[in-house]
Write an enzyme that holds these catalytic residues in place. Sequence first.
Site, PDB file in Angstrom:
ATOM      1  N   SER A   1      39.686  16.268-105.157  1.00  0.00           N
ATOM      2  CA  SER A   1      39.148  17.480-105.784  1.00  0.00           C
ATOM      3  C   SER A   1      38.577  17.259-107.187  1.00  0.00           C
ATOM      4  O   SER A   1      38.008  18.192-107.760  1.00  0.00           O
ATOM      5  CB  SER A   1      40.220  18.565-105.848  1.00  0.00           C
TER       6      SER A   1
ATOM      7  N   LYS B   1      35.040  18.389-107.917  1.00  0.00           N
ATOM      8  CA  LYS B   1      34.646  19.732-108.353  1.00  0.00           C
ATOM      9  C   LYS B   1      34.143  19.756-109.797  1.00  0.00           C
ATOM     10  O   LYS B   1      33.481  20.723-110.197  1.00  0.00           O
ATOM     11  CB  LYS B   1      35.831  20.677-108.178  1.00  0.00           C
TER      12      LYS B   1
ATOM     13  N   SER C   1      41.317  25.287-107.748  1.00  0.00           N
ATOM     14  CA  SER C   1      40.812  24.194-106.902  1.00  0.00           C
ATOM     15  C   SER C   1      40.436  24.661-105.502  1.00  0.00           C
ATOM     16  O   SER C   1      40.698  23.986-104.500  1.00  0.00           O
ATOM     17  CB  SER C   1      41.857  23.064-106.823  1.00  0.00           C
TER      18      SER C   1
END
EC number: 3.4.16.4
Length: 487
Positions: free
Chosen positions: A93, A96, A156
């Site tokens: 993640s 991102k 997230s």
Amino acid sequence: MKKYRRSLLSLLLALSLSLSLTTPWAIAASPAPETTAPVETAAPGPVVVEKDPIESQILQEMHIEATAAILVDASTGTILYEQEAYEKRYPASITKVMTALLAIEAIDRGELSMDQVITVGSEVTRDVGDGSSTQDIKEGEQLTLQDVLYCALIASANEACNVLAQVVSGNVDDFVALMNQRAKELGMEDTHFVNTHGYHDPDHYTTAYDISLMCQEAMKHETFRTIVTSKSYTVPATNLHEARELHETNALVSTWRITGYYYQYATGIKTGSTPEAGYCLASSASKDGVDLIAVVLGAENPTNEDGTVNRLQFSESSRLLDWGFNSFSTRTLLDATYFAGTIPVNLSRETDRIGVQATGKLEAILPNDLDPADFQITPVYDAESLDAPVTKGQVVGHVTISNGDTVYGQLELVAVDDVSRSELLYRLDQVQNFFSQLWVRVLLIAVGVLIVVLLLRWLLFGRRRRYGGARRKTYRGGHYSGRRRRK
């Protein structure tokens, strides 16, 4: 006959003198007075002091329990520590950060605004696999762009990244292409994205070093910094969902999810984890005016004997940040106090040498156990000497400072005084330079040879022609009579 020989010798001597003009007689003709420049001297050209590289014990003792790690000074980009930082890894993640960066850059360009309302498109759940982190954002739901950014960075949420992609580029495919394009622009040469959120794909990879570049760029934006330092955020109720309470996943910033890892200097940035990537964290911290960015990839979460979990992505990140703050400092390597010596000066009666010193200031972040005084300093001059006039501050070369193979930078070397030119010496030098040219010398030699040949011919043959027809005079009976001499 002796008279002609003397003339020939004088002519040959004059020719020899004319051909010897390439010697520096013009400069020697008027000796310069004693110099007032500093006594120290330095030979023109590179001057290298051979020294063995100075090793840092601080660097040798550091090791992070993870598959890859890096620590960077955010203001300068200086790498303070790296461990397998250029090996390809899965970012999970942390992806991102790039997605949010592209959206915020569009906002800064005036193409989007934080308060604009977005109607979620059909690609909202694209590549959002089982077990993904989400905020249950649905197709047709209406949220502000600010709400979506907080969902992506604080909570997230994978589907929030697809929403951002459609807002910025119209569809996910074009946005992923933009992600890869921006990565190349930032120098992320070992990065390839295939989705907007980091859900595992074998062809979705990066490196700890590339992540540090991405994070340095993202942290330049106030909007990004504000979001990643927020502990929580409330998304108001929408047309399809009740209000959402978001809490930061980074335990260095927030203690809501996980306790025991709060770091008082933390300023972000993003967590990430998948079974393939392990536990990852890109973090940042500020202390005493120093901003650091740390990336830890592939950490484990081992269980302790007492049953508690040791979340190494957080503990190792804070340990790395503390080590950076405590082990490094900014030091001055070179400044205008550095005197490189003197360099010869031509065409002046004032002095025959002039002092040379550095200009500006060169600083670097160094381990505290390294002393810049032990580094190699290499002055290099642009020429072996200077022709007057010389102006104070005139650039005459540069000086480089290094430690082994590590070059920290260079400063320009400049003259410390003005030196005027002697017009007489200058004119004599011009004459000397003229006669030192090859074509002039060849021409002089040719003219000299021609003169010698003509003179010799005149001496050998001219006299015979002159006296060949003269009558020999004899005295007979009180008067001269003559007859032609036989040939």
